[in-house]
Write an enzyme that holds these catalytic residues in place. Structure first.
Site, PDB file in Angstrom:
ATOM      1  N   LYS A  39      75.365   3.484 -41.620  1.00  0.00           N
ATOM      2  CA  LYS A  39      75.036   2.278 -40.711  1.00  0.00           C
ATOM      3  C   LYS A  39      75.089   2.684 -39.111  1.00  0.00           C
ATOM      4  CE  LYS A  39      74.769  -2.685 -40.741  1.00  0.00           C
ATOM      5  NZ  LYS A  39      74.761  -2.993 -39.102  1.00  0.00           N
TER       6      LYS A  39
ATOM      7  N   PHE B 143      61.882  28.530 -23.356  1.00  0.00           N
ATOM      8  CA  PHE B 143      61.125  27.105 -23.834  1.00  0.00           C
ATOM      9  C   PHE B 143      60.611  26.679 -22.533  1.00  0.00           C
ATOM     10  CE2 PHE B 143      61.045  22.562 -23.833  1.00  0.00           C
ATOM     11  CZ  PHE B 143      60.848  22.256 -25.178  1.00  0.00           C
TER      12      PHE B 143
ATOM     13  N   ASP C  61      75.054   2.380 -35.270  1.00  0.00           N
ATOM     14  CA  ASP C  61      75.298   1.321 -34.516  1.00  0.00           C
ATOM     15  C   ASP C  61      74.448   1.481 -33.359  1.00  0.00           C
ATOM     16  OD1 ASP C  61      76.209  -1.122 -33.693  1.00  0.00           O
ATOM     17  OD2 ASP C  61      78.144  -0.433 -33.124  1.00  0.00           O
TER      18      ASP C  61
ATOM     19  N   GLU D  53      74.192   5.433 -47.275  1.00  0.00           N
ATOM     20  CA  GLU D  53      73.929   5.587 -45.930  1.00  0.00           C
ATOM     21  C   GLU D  53      74.837   5.431 -44.824  1.00  0.00           C
ATOM     22  OE1 GLU D  53      70.039   4.174 -45.104  1.00  0.00           O
ATOM     23  OE2 GLU D  53      69.399   4.753 -46.986  1.00  0.00           O
TER      24      GLU D  53
ATOM     25  N   CYS E  40      87.113 -15.718   2.900  1.00  0.00           N
ATOM     26  CA  CYS E  40      87.939 -15.635   1.441  1.00  0.00           C
ATOM     27  C   CYS E  40      88.436 -14.128   1.539  1.00  0.00           C
ATOM     28  CB  CYS E  40      87.088 -15.936   0.544  1.00  0.00           C
ATOM     29  SG  CYS E  40      87.796 -15.735  -1.156  1.00  0.00           S
TER      30      CYS E  40
ATOM     31  N   CYS F  98      88.963 -21.722  -5.677  1.00  0.00           N
ATOM     32  CA  CYS F  98      89.050 -20.234  -5.517  1.00  0.00           C
ATOM     33  C   CYS F  98      90.686 -19.815  -5.639  1.00  0.00           C
ATOM     34  CB  CYS F  98      88.547 -19.585  -4.267  1.00  0.00           C
ATOM     35  SG  CYS F  98      89.050 -17.875  -3.907  1.00  0.00           S
TER      36      CYS F  98
ATOM     37  N   CYS G 289      82.915 -18.338  -5.552  1.00  0.00           N
ATOM     38  CA  CYS G 289      83.742 -18.904  -4.233  1.00  0.00           C
ATOM     39  C   CYS G 289      82.627 -18.680  -3.019  1.00  0.00           C
ATOM     40  CB  CYS G 289      84.818 -18.144  -3.995  1.00  0.00           C
ATOM     41  SG  CYS G 289      85.478 -18.693  -2.308  1.00  0.00           S
TER      42      CYS G 289
ATOM     43  N   LYS H 174      80.676  -3.199 -43.803  1.00  0.00           N
ATOM     44  CA  LYS H 174      81.083  -3.099 -42.391  1.00  0.00           C
ATOM     45  C   LYS H 174      82.374  -2.478 -42.335  1.00  0.00           C
ATOM     46  CE  LYS H 174      78.708  -5.619 -39.547  1.00  0.00           C
ATOM     47  NZ  LYS H 174      78.566  -5.895 -38.502  1.00  0.00           N
TER      48      LYS H 174
ATOM     49  N   CYS I  70      91.307 -18.714  -1.898  1.00  0.00           N
ATOM     50  CA  CYS I  70      91.222 -19.386  -0.622  1.00  0.00           C
ATOM     51  C   CYS I  70      91.166 -20.977  -0.838  1.00  0.00           C
ATOM     52  CB  CYS I  70      90.104 -19.114   0.256  1.00  0.00           C
ATOM     53  SG  CYS I  70      88.398 -19.343  -0.658  1.00  0.00           S
TER      54      CYS I  70
ATOM     55  N   TYR J  90      65.478   5.655 -41.190  1.00  0.00           N
ATOM     56  CA  TYR J  90      66.155   5.347 -42.526  1.00  0.00           C
ATOM     57  C   TYR J  90      65.445   4.392 -43.630  1.00  0.00           C
ATOM     58  CZ  TYR J  90      67.804   1.450 -39.447  1.00  0.00           C
ATOM     59  OH  TYR J  90      67.731   0.416 -38.677  1.00  0.00           O
TER      60      TYR J  90
ATOM     61  N   ARG K 293      63.077  -4.469 -32.642  1.00  0.00           N
ATOM     62  CA  ARG K 293      63.075  -5.646 -33.445  1.00  0.00           C
ATOM     63  C   ARG K 293      62.757  -7.002 -32.832  1.00  0.00           C
ATOM     64  NH1 ARG K 293      66.660  -9.493 -35.486  1.00  0.00           N
ATOM     65  NH2 ARG K 293      66.686  -9.369 -37.747  1.00  0.00           N
TER      66      ARG K 293
END
Ligand code: IVH
Length: 668
Positions: free
Chosen positions: A115, A35, A117, A113, A430, A406, A424, A312, A409, A225, A136
């Site tokens: 879904k 390849f 993620d 199908e 600090c 903080c 801080c 889901k 300190c 899909y 999208r």
């Protein structure tokens, strides 16, 4: 000339076919070397004959280092809608029944199908060629990310087979497979960069990167899909998807025709567990009416089609009690609220702590002292607090508030304008900020100073021996021997490590300085573009923004850093201690293509040069330094103490192991 054009076309066709075999069918029919050889021949022909250029050539899948500043946007021809969703099997059955009732007397077949993620994408093909890829966005308008999408090898640039409409859109999900996700996060952990919480965030973050070469490297994949167009070959979704598969698209094998609610329920119970074995993340299943005519009859609501529903998977969730919320100070001064929990088992690991990220996220959860909290992992690596069990809250418990000062300190915190983070501002007094910066400075990817870890930095600071990184270089053996647990040898080892760090390249020195928002990649870009600290320090924010990948936020942070007297003084001291404050002059005579196309893994420790120098030599001679051994590796450049696992793998795969001297003679 004609024969060259033919050869180019032949190579492109062959390479496209092999890409499809490898990335879509998981069934390579030629070796990687064959390849690569074809690819190199094509690259050379294209270089010599720009008149036969084609932006869809398989050679263009590697991406470009040129940063495109911002993406152009485009309106979707058909808005990208979402899906109605449910967590209940009963509601999926109701959906099937409603479709049947709305289509009286008709057979209604359903396609089940996965879904996926990831992040959704719309691909436009004209005359069999990929012409545009849009995210999208807000559903109406999205970013044009064609260059990045072209690097995804399972997406055909030119279609195969026949029967595709002249013009059509295909939609799907861009995903980052688990393996690539884990590799990416391991790299980020190593570089001390923030981790991606899940493959979805990693996929969408990657797709929006400016540098398509980096996109190519991360290993995105695409599962398609949904086909949209005027002249689709079949009147039903399932057959159209099978046709799309024959044109070269990756269509999941899980796609199944279902004929009854019993079959739908069986599909759900099968994938509820079987999904754990999948190479990509899924967050549920999708059920679609198969017939396009029936889909048209059922129509759409404003937000989603009436002919489809998402089921889901329930996220893995546990309930546990909040012990306390602590506020942690990072080296940049940012305060992170962290929930300390009663240990609870979740997806196989014990969870004791969960980040609450920032004030906005923490307060939107409205956590009270002693609350019982829901912790989720659903595909997430980092556990997340998703809610409070209000029923078990005691009436007198008080809400947890973000603290105004903080925790270390006591300085009043400041909110970074336009962001959710509080910091801080007491940068130089600090303690966790000071020690955090020194810990970062000595880290492996930065100055790599052996023998100094978190504990030693703390001890050095408590003993009053260091206030910043430059103080490290003034330490004596006696200073170090005054620390708990230190003897002559361990002290000398640190001094030796400090001494060696003087050779560490300028790019890593910039990274080591802890300039907010300047991570490893940005540091490299700055070093290569400016070539010296003096140039870098003299640049205005506007000038910095001209550099690849440097936006206004990073530019402002850099100028603010160098405007501080304390930082300038520290840099001068580091310079006087002999650290690299510029790039070595470019030596063109040391470039060659002796290692062209070779993938080389570096392992072990060396005597003549550092690992980084070897990496640089590999690249200067046209080779590629890769992190882990695979069958694609050509050589292993091994020093002393090569890891036994690596040795075993290399031996098993028959990869030649070469030592420093052999390597140096190969490139000389
Ligand atoms: S169909 C008009 N099928 O889920 C219907 N979507 O929650 C278009 N998704 O925006 C979507 N896998 O990003 C469909 N097999 C699948 C899917 C899927 C994942 C995503 C997609 C969509 C979101 C809706």
């Amino acid at each position: 000339m004609e024969s060259i054009r033919h050869r180019i076309e032949k190579l492109r066709n062959e390479l496209n076919r092999h890409n499809h075999n490898y990335y879509v069918l998981n069934n390579p029919t030629i070796s990687d070397i064959e390849f690569d050889t074809m690819m190199k021949e094509l690259e050379a022909l294209e270089r010599d004959h720009p008149e036969f250029d084609d932006p869809l050539s398989p050679t263009r899948r590697v991406g470009s280092d040129l940063a495109a500043k911002g993406f152009e946007q485009e309106l979707h021809e058909h808005p990208m809608l979402s899906l109605g969703n449910t967590y209940s099997v009963g509601e999926v059955d109701d959906f099937v029944r409603h479709c049947r009732e709305a289509l009286p007397g008709e057979e209604v077949a359903i396609v089940g199908e996965l879904k996926f993620d990831g992040t959704s994408i719309s691909l436009l093909y004209e005359n069999g060629r990929l012409v545009r890829a849009i995210t999208r966005g807000d559903g109406v308008r999205g970013d044009i990310v064609t260059d990045n999408v072209k690097t995804i090898r399972s997406i055909p640039l030119l279609l195969q087979g026949s029967g595709w409409p002249d013009r059509f859109e295909i939609r799907g999900e861009i995903v980052l497979p688990w393996k690539a996700f884990e590799r990416l996060n391991a790299e980020r952990a190593f570089n001390e960069e923030p981790l991606f919480a899940n493959p979805r965030n990693a996929a969408s973050g990657t797709l929006k990167m400016q540098n398509s070469a980096e996109v190519a490297r991360r290993g995105l994949d695409a599962c398609l899909y949904y086909l949209i167009g005027d002249n689709l070959p079949f009147g039903n979704h399932f057959d159209n998807m099978m046709a799309a598969r024959s044109w070269g698209f990756k269509i999941s094998d899980a796609m199944t025709l279902l004929h009854s609610t019993a079959e739908v329920d069986a599909f759900i119970s099968h994938w509820d567990t079987a999904r754990r074995e999948l190479p990509v993340a899924t967050d549920g299943l999708v059920f679609k009416v198969n017939s396009l005519r029936q889909q048209l009859n059922l129509g759409f609501t404003a937000k989603s089609p009436r002919w489809a529903i998402a089921y889901k998977f329930p996220a893995e969730r546990a309930l546990t009690r909040l012990r306390s919320v602590s506020f942690e100070v990072g080296r940049s001064g940012i305060i992170t609220p962290v929930a300390n929990l009663e240990p609870v088992l979740l997806s196989g690991t014990v969870v004791k702590r969960a980040s609450l990220h920032n004030q906005d996220i923490m307060e939107s959860l409205d956590i009270h002292d002693n609350d019982m909290l829901y912790v989720e992992k659903g595909g997430e690596i980092i556990p997340k607090i998703t809610g409070v069990d209000l029923k078990s809250r005691t009436p007198d418990s008080l809400p947890v508030r973000f603290r105004p000062d903080c925790p270390s300190c006591g300085t009043t915190l400041q909110r970074i304008p336009g962001e959710a983070a509080w910091i801080c501002p007491n940068k130089y007094r600090c303690t966790p900020q000071i020690t955090g910066r020194v810990e970062h400075f000595v880290g492996r990817r930065m100055m790599n100073i052996d023998g100094i870890g978190e504990e030693t930095v703390g001890d050095l600071f408590n003993a009053g021996l260091i206030k910043n990184a430059a103080d490290l270089y003034s330490l004596s053996v006696n200073d170090l021997m005054s620390l708990p647990g230190f003897g002559q040898r361990s002290a000398e080892r640190i001094l030796q490590g400090l001494d060696e760090s003087r050779k560490v390249g300028f790019e890593r020195v910039i990274y080591a300085l802890s300039i907010p928002f300047v991570g490893e990649t940005v540091a490299k870009k700055l070093a290569r573009a400016t070539r010296s600290i003096d140039n870098l320090m003299s640049l205005s924010a506007e000038a910095l923004e001209q550099i690849d990948d440097i936006g206004p936020r990073i530019a402002a942070s850099i100028t603010a850093f160098f405007a501080e007297q304390t930082n300038r003084e520290m840099i001068e001291r580091l310079r006087s201690h002999g650290l690299q404050m510029e790039m070595p002059p470019e030596d063109e005579s040391s470039r060659s293509d002796r290692l062209a196309g070779k993938s080389i893994v570096i392992s072990g420790t060396f005597t003549h040069h550092s690992r980084d120098q070897y990496k640089e030599m590999i690249e200067r001679n046209g080779g590629k330094n890769v992190g882990s051994i695979s069958k694609k590796t050509d050589y292993i450049l091994a020093g002393d103490n090569m890891g036994p696992a690596k040795l075993e793998k290399a031996t098993k795969l028959g990869i030649p192991i070469i030592d420093e001297d052999t390597f140096l003679s190969m490139i000389s």
